[in-house]
Enzyme design. Structure first.
Site, PDB file in Angstrom:
ATOM      1  N   SER A  38       8.902   6.297   9.981  1.00 30.22           N
ATOM      2  CA  SER A  38       9.966   5.380  10.410  1.00 30.22           C
ATOM      3  C   SER A  38      10.440   5.778  11.802  1.00 30.22           C
ATOM      4  O   SER A  38      10.254   6.927  12.236  1.00 30.22           O
ATOM      5  CB  SER A  38      11.129   5.496   9.418  1.00 30.22           C
ATOM      6  OG  SER A  38      12.330   5.043   9.996  1.00 30.22           O
ATOM      7  N   TYR A  75      17.573  10.043   4.997  1.00 35.13           N
ATOM      8  CA  TYR A  75      16.347   9.264   5.208  1.00 35.13           C
ATOM      9  C   TYR A  75      15.589   9.730   6.449  1.00 35.13           C
ATOM     10  O   TYR A  75      14.378   9.973   6.406  1.00 35.13           O
ATOM     11  CB  TYR A  75      16.715   7.786   5.296  1.00 35.13           C
ATOM     12  CG  TYR A  75      15.561   6.844   5.539  1.00 35.13           C
ATOM     13  CD1 TYR A  75      14.615   6.599   4.539  1.00 35.13           C
ATOM     14  CD2 TYR A  75      15.415   6.170   6.752  1.00 35.13           C
ATOM     15  CE1 TYR A  75      13.561   5.722   4.748  1.00 35.13           C
ATOM     16  CE2 TYR A  75      14.366   5.290   6.968  1.00 35.13           C
ATOM     17  CZ  TYR A  75      13.438   5.069   5.968  1.00 35.13           C
ATOM     18  OH  TYR A  75      12.395   4.202   6.179  1.00 35.13           O
TER      19      TYR A  75
HETATM   20  N1  LIG Z   1      11.747  -1.980   6.021  1.00 38.62           N
HETATM   21  C1  LIG Z   1      11.780  -1.358   7.186  1.00 38.62           C
HETATM   22  O1  LIG Z   1      12.375  -1.802   8.189  1.00 38.62           O
HETATM   23  C2  LIG Z   1      11.075  -0.054   7.313  1.00 38.62           C
HETATM   24  C3  LIG Z   1      11.082   0.568   8.550  1.00 38.62           C
HETATM   25  C4  LIG Z   1      10.428   1.773   8.689  1.00 38.62           C
HETATM   26  C5  LIG Z   1       9.779   2.331   7.623  1.00 38.62           C
HETATM   27  N2  LIG Z   1       9.798   1.714   6.409  1.00 38.62           N
HETATM   28  C6  LIG Z   1       9.063   2.358   5.320  1.00 38.62           C
HETATM   29  O2  LIG Z   1       8.040   1.494   4.882  1.00 38.62           O
HETATM   30  C7  LIG Z   1       7.745   1.765   3.516  1.00 38.62           C
HETATM   31  C8  LIG Z   1       7.777   0.456   2.726  1.00 38.62           C
HETATM   32  O3  LIG Z   1       9.089  -0.060   2.831  1.00 38.62           O
HETATM   33  P1  LIG Z   1       9.509  -1.489   2.269  1.00 38.62           P
HETATM   34  O4  LIG Z   1      10.618  -1.922   3.128  1.00 38.62           O
HETATM   35  O5  LIG Z   1       8.316  -2.353   2.050  1.00 38.62           O
HETATM   36  O6  LIG Z   1      10.099  -1.064   0.861  1.00 38.62           O
HETATM   37  P2  LIG Z   1      10.680  -1.979  -0.306  1.00 38.62           P
HETATM   38  O7  LIG Z   1      10.463  -3.421  -0.053  1.00 38.62           O
HETATM   39  O8  LIG Z   1      12.056  -1.469  -0.554  1.00 38.62           O
HETATM   40  O9  LIG Z   1       9.720  -1.534  -1.527  1.00 38.62           O
HETATM   41  C9  LIG Z   1       9.675  -0.227  -1.991  1.00 38.62           C
HETATM   42  C10 LIG Z   1       8.429  -0.054  -2.842  1.00 38.62           C
HETATM   43  O10 LIG Z   1       8.355   1.297  -3.296  1.00 38.62           O
HETATM   44  C11 LIG Z   1       8.307   1.316  -4.722  1.00 38.62           C
HETATM   45  N3  LIG Z   1       9.007   2.519  -5.177  1.00 38.62           N
HETATM   46  C12 LIG Z   1      10.308   2.849  -5.004  1.00 38.62           C
HETATM   47  N4  LIG Z   1      10.563   4.037  -5.591  1.00 38.62           N
HETATM   48  C13 LIG Z   1       9.397   4.458  -6.138  1.00 38.62           C
HETATM   49  C14 LIG Z   1       8.999   5.592  -6.880  1.00 38.62           C
HETATM   50  N5  LIG Z   1       9.849   6.585  -7.186  1.00 38.62           N
HETATM   51  N6  LIG Z   1       7.712   5.683  -7.289  1.00 38.62           N
HETATM   52  C15 LIG Z   1       6.830   4.711  -6.992  1.00 38.62           C
HETATM   53  N7  LIG Z   1       7.133   3.630  -6.285  1.00 38.62           N
HETATM   54  C16 LIG Z   1       8.402   3.496  -5.869  1.00 38.62           C
HETATM   55  C17 LIG Z   1       8.968   0.008  -5.161  1.00 38.62           C
HETATM   56  O11 LIG Z   1       8.544  -0.422  -6.439  1.00 38.62           O
HETATM   57  P3  LIG Z   1       9.310   0.081  -7.795  1.00 38.62           P
HETATM   58  O12 LIG Z   1      10.780   0.019  -7.508  1.00 38.62           O
HETATM   59  O13 LIG Z   1       8.844  -0.837  -8.882  1.00 38.62           O
HETATM   60  O14 LIG Z   1       8.827   1.473  -8.026  1.00 38.62           O
HETATM   61  C18 LIG Z   1       8.397  -0.917  -4.082  1.00 38.62           C
HETATM   62  O15 LIG Z   1       7.057  -1.215  -4.387  1.00 38.62           O
HETATM   63  C19 LIG Z   1       8.769   2.807   3.069  1.00 38.62           C
HETATM   64  O16 LIG Z   1       8.221   4.095   3.185  1.00 38.62           O
HETATM   65  C20 LIG Z   1       9.882   2.649   4.085  1.00 38.62           C
HETATM   66  O17 LIG Z   1      10.649   3.821   4.208  1.00 38.62           O
HETATM   67  C21 LIG Z   1      10.429   0.522   6.236  1.00 38.62           C
END
Ligand SMILES: NC(=O)c1ccc[n+]([C@@H]2O[C@H](COP(=O)([O-])OP(=O)(O)OC[C@H]3O[C@@H](n4cnc5c(N)ncnc54)[C@H](OP(=O)(O)O)[C@@H]3O)[C@@H](O)[C@H]2O)c1
Length: 277
Positions: free
Chosen positions: A157, A170
């Site tokens: 991130s 985070y």
């Molecule tokens: N969104 C942004 O702007 C952004 C920016 C930089 C980096 N990121 C990173 O990108 C990645 C994806 O983010 P996103 O925004 O797509 O996330 P999201 O929409 O919040 O989805 C999170 C995913 O992780 C799974 N998850 C959560 N806790 C878990 C656990 N303990 N074990 C297994 N699976 C788990 C959730 O499914 P379940 O709840 O069913 O397990 C879901 O599939 C993350 O690493 C995030 O930190 C995001």
């Protein structure tokens, strides 16, 4: 390289990709795209139903995909997932560690000072982002070490390099993910095979479940002051769209990046390049 060679490089037919966080806004886009490029994809998330729904929506290509319930902070649950991947597809070529995120309880706000953040919430953010990257890398990385080849791609991130206000744990956890990415890249190449690569992408700002509470007003849906500040600090003037990540993801998972290991690629609309002036 000509056009045919280029498209062969990005043909994932016969390759198996395991994606954690595969039901997330970003992970699900990656899963669909990889299936579209011919890969067999194992979609991992704790909740099975949303993963199964994504597989069903893949239509004819659904047979290339499998939904598996796994918790990335629980080694036993990951071992169980690995057994299912082995049974369904025979092995693993790529691991995409896309599970991660922040929690409101681990975030400061006027009525929640840093000093009062519950240790349990802080620990959960470290478990999800850091241990949730290390443990799948152990379980699926072992299979790669046995095969002598493979690719691990972590999701970091913008908060890793320069901390963002309020998100106490985070940014620290993602900084550790960057460090671990470099460490594992060297370790895998030196100890197991130079054909095992480990890299990360560092997305800029995308509107998803984990950050909606910070970037948009829950009542009106308008941008918060923080959301506006992010757009102002992003030279391209917008949030990312999940598909903006795909070029970097496919490049880093494919042989097009055969000599690339131990790097973190920003995909951020210029956020990290901009000093604000
Ligand atoms: N969104 C942004 O702007 C952004 C920016 C930089 C980096 N990121 C990173 O990108 C990645 C994806 O983010 P996103 O925004 O797509 O996330 P999201 O929409 O919040 O989805 C999170 C995913 O992780 C799974 N998850 C959560 N806790 C878990 C656990 N303990 N074990 C297994 N699976 C788990 C959730 O499914 P379940 O709840 O069913 O397990 C879901 O599939 C993350 O690493 C995030 O930190 C995001």
């Amino acid at each position: 390289m000509n056009r045919e060679e280029l498209s062969r490089t990005y043909d994932f037919s016969g390759k198996t990709v395991v994606i954690t966080g595969a039901t997330g806004v970003l992970g699900s886009e990656m899963a669909r795209s990889l299936v579209g490029c011919g890969a067999n994809v194992a979609l991992l998330a704790r909740r099975l139903a949303p993963a199964e729904a994504i597989v069903r929506q893949m239509g004819e290509r659904a047979r290339q995909a499998v939904a598996i319930s796994a918790d990335v902070s629980d080694a036993r649950s990951l071992e169980n997932a690995a057994a299912q991947v082995r049974e369904k597809f025979g092995g693993v070529d790529c691991l995409l560690n896309a599970a991660g995120g922040n929690k409101p309880e681990a975030t400061t706000r006027p009525d929640q000072r840093f000093f009062d953040l519950p240790p349990e919430a802080l620990r959960q953010v470290f478990d999800l982002n850091l241990m949730g990257t290390i443990l799948p890398s152990q379980v699926f990385g072992r299979m790669m070490a046995e095969a002598g080849e493979g690719v691990i791609l972590n999701v970091s991130s913008m908060a890793a390099d320069r901390p963002l206000t309020r998100t106490a744990a985070y940014g620290a956890a993602k900084a550790a993910v960057d460090n671990f990415t470099r460490w594992l890249a060297v370790h895998m190449a030196q100890e197991y095979s130079p054909r095992i690569r480990v890299n990360a992408i560092a997305p800029g700002f995308f509107l998803t479940e984990q950050n909606k509470f910070l970037l948009t007003d829950q009542q009106t849906g308008n941008l918060t002051a923080r959301g506006t500040a992010i757009i102002t600090h992003t030279p391209m003037g917008r949030f990312g769209k999940p598909e903006d990540l795909l070029g970097a993801v496919l490049w880093l998972l494919s042989p097009a990046s055969a000599f690339v290991t131990g790097i973190v690629v920003p995909v951020d609309g210029g956020f990290s390049a901009f000093s604000g002036v």
